[in-house]
Write a protein that holds these residues in place. Structure first.
Motif, mmCIF file in Angstrom:
data_model
loop_
_atom_site.group_PDB
_atom_site.id
_atom_site.type_symbol
_atom_site.label_atom_id
_atom_site.label_comp_id
_atom_site.label_asym_id
_atom_site.label_seq_id
_atom_site.Cartn_x
_atom_site.Cartn_y
_atom_site.Cartn_z
ATOM 1 N N LYS A 153 0.825 -1.204 0.000
ATOM 2 C CA LYS A 153 0.000 0.000 0.000
ATOM 3 C C LYS A 153 0.859 1.254 0.000
ATOM 4 O O LYS A 153 0.653 2.174 -0.794
ATOM 5 N N HIS A 192 4.809 3.067 2.093
ATOM 6 C CA HIS A 192 5.880 2.855 3.074
ATOM 7 C C HIS A 192 6.459 4.202 3.508
ATOM 8 O O HIS A 192 6.533 5.135 2.714
ATOM 9 N N TYR A 221 6.767 -1.922 4.935
ATOM 10 C CA TYR A 221 5.569 -1.782 4.114
ATOM 11 C C TYR A 221 4.306 -1.686 4.954
ATOM 12 O O TYR A 221 4.170 -2.357 5.996
ATOM 13 N N ASN A 222 3.363 -0.885 4.468
ATOM 14 C CA ASN A 222 1.965 -0.969 4.872
ATOM 15 C C ASN A 222 1.258 -1.793 3.798
ATOM 16 O O ASN A 222 1.626 -1.729 2.617
ATOM 17 N N TYR A 223 0.249 -2.563 4.200
ATOM 18 C CA TYR A 223 -0.391 -3.504 3.282
ATOM 19 C C TYR A 223 -1.887 -3.241 3.117
ATOM 20 O O TYR A 223 -2.535 -2.662 3.993
ATOM 21 N N LYS A 224 -2.413 -3.733 1.999
ATOM 22 C CA LYS A 224 -3.849 -3.750 1.760
ATOM 23 C C LYS A 224 -4.222 -5.135 1.256
ATOM 24 O O LYS A 224 -3.363 -5.919 0.843
ATOM 25 N N GLU A 226 3.779 -0.639 15.618
ATOM 26 C CA GLU A 226 3.705 0.680 14.993
ATOM 27 C C GLU A 226 4.062 1.815 15.953
ATOM 28 O O GLU A 226 4.319 2.934 15.517
ATOM 29 N N GLY A 278 3.497 3.871 10.212
ATOM 30 C CA GLY A 278 2.687 2.663 10.111
ATOM 31 C C GLY A 278 1.227 2.993 9.866
ATOM 32 O O GLY A 278 0.688 3.941 10.448
ATOM 33 N N GLU A 279 0.554 2.206 9.026
ATOM 34 C CA GLU A 279 -0.843 2.480 8.668
ATOM 35 C C GLU A 279 -1.767 1.278 8.834
ATOM 36 O O GLU A 279 -2.933 1.338 8.464
ATOM 37 N N ASN A 280 -1.267 0.189 9.400
ATOM 38 C CA ASN A 280 -2.106 -0.996 9.572
ATOM 39 C C ASN A 280 -2.604 -1.181 10.997
ATOM 40 O O ASN A 280 -3.350 -2.126 11.280
ATOM 41 N N HIS A 282 -0.506 -5.527 12.209
ATOM 42 C CA HIS A 282 0.362 -5.164 11.087
ATOM 43 C C HIS A 282 1.332 -6.314 10.815
ATOM 44 O O HIS A 282 2.501 -6.266 11.197
#
Length: 242
Positions: free
Chosen positions: A130, A132, A164-167, A181, A187-189, A193
């Motif tokens: 998604k 980073h 990495y942030n993931y989707k 995070e 961090g975005e999860n 995460h």
């Protein structure tokens, strides 16, 4: 007398070649997007470890190599920092057949930044890239130390990489490690995460780790053992190492 000598010699050579063919892995490095400078280090480290452990290692950046005849030689295919749309439809079908026949897959870092329009692959790799933040230290929480790729790691593992942030995360995978995070920026999860995982998928074995952006990663003992043991698990070659 010559026949008695020559025939056993040929038999030994035949069996030796078969043994070499049996225990091989393929490193795939095609990029149709960002090209990681760490790819040569990753290849070199895996090839060196393969030689030390008696596992043959071949490498290619050519999608045309994905044929049934070629893939049947390998216990696992390693997507090493691949990016973008790397396989055509026929090659995708060939790889799906390979996995359904009991093949192995190991994805490293930007293997998750690959093949966004191929849903089967998305579930195989376990999640898509998604975004980073910048390269920095972060605390990796190892939540499953029963797997060969994590049994040597501490429960709290501080290391430097591009995180990495993931989707589109696949909920069917077994998570091995998560990012804390609170220990880094970007961090975005949230509290869930994942950064490394494995699963049995469509007849085969799949392992993924989100580390491996930097060249230094592949010469870092703990991280590289994590990578190599993940590959060996995906290839179902643990018995060779025992």
């Amino acid at each position: 007398m010559k026949k008695i000598i020559v025939i056993p010699f040929l038999l030994v050579m035949f069996l030796s070649c078969n043994a070499q063919e049996k225990d091989r892995i393929l490193i795939f490095t095609k990029t149709a997007g960002f090209v990681h400078e760490s790819i040569p280090d990753g290849k070199a480290a895996i090839m060196k470890a393969g030689k030390e452990r008696g596992i043959g290692v071949d490498t290619t950046s050519k999608a045309s190599y994905f044929t049934n005849e070629n893939l049947k030689k390998y216990k696992a295919v390693v997507f090493l920092n691949t990016t973008g749309d790397v396989l055509e439809e026929e090659q995708q079908r060939t790889f799906e057949e390979y996995m359904r026949g009991g093949g192995g897959f190991a994805g490293i870092h930007s293997a998750a930044d690959t093949e966004y329009e191929w849903p089967w692959y998305g579930k195989l790799v376990g999640g898509y890239f998604k975004s980073h933040p910048h390269i920095q230290n972060a605390v990796v929480k190892v939540v499953n130390r029963d797997h060969p790729s994590t049994k040597h790691l501490p429960e709290s593992w501080d290391r430097r990489d591009e995180w990495y942030n993931y989707k589109d995360l696949n909920p069917a995978v077994t998570v091995l490690a998560q990012l804390d995070e609170q220990s880094y920026e970007g961090g975005e999860n949230g509290s869930h995460h994942p950064i490394a995982w494995y699963h049995f998928y469509d007849g085969g074995r799949a392992f993924y780790t989100g580390g491996g952006h930097t060249s230094e990663s592949y010469w870092e003992p703990d991280f590289f053992e994590h990578v190599m043991e993940g590959i060996i698990w995906a290839a179902d070659l643990q018995k060779v190492q025992d």
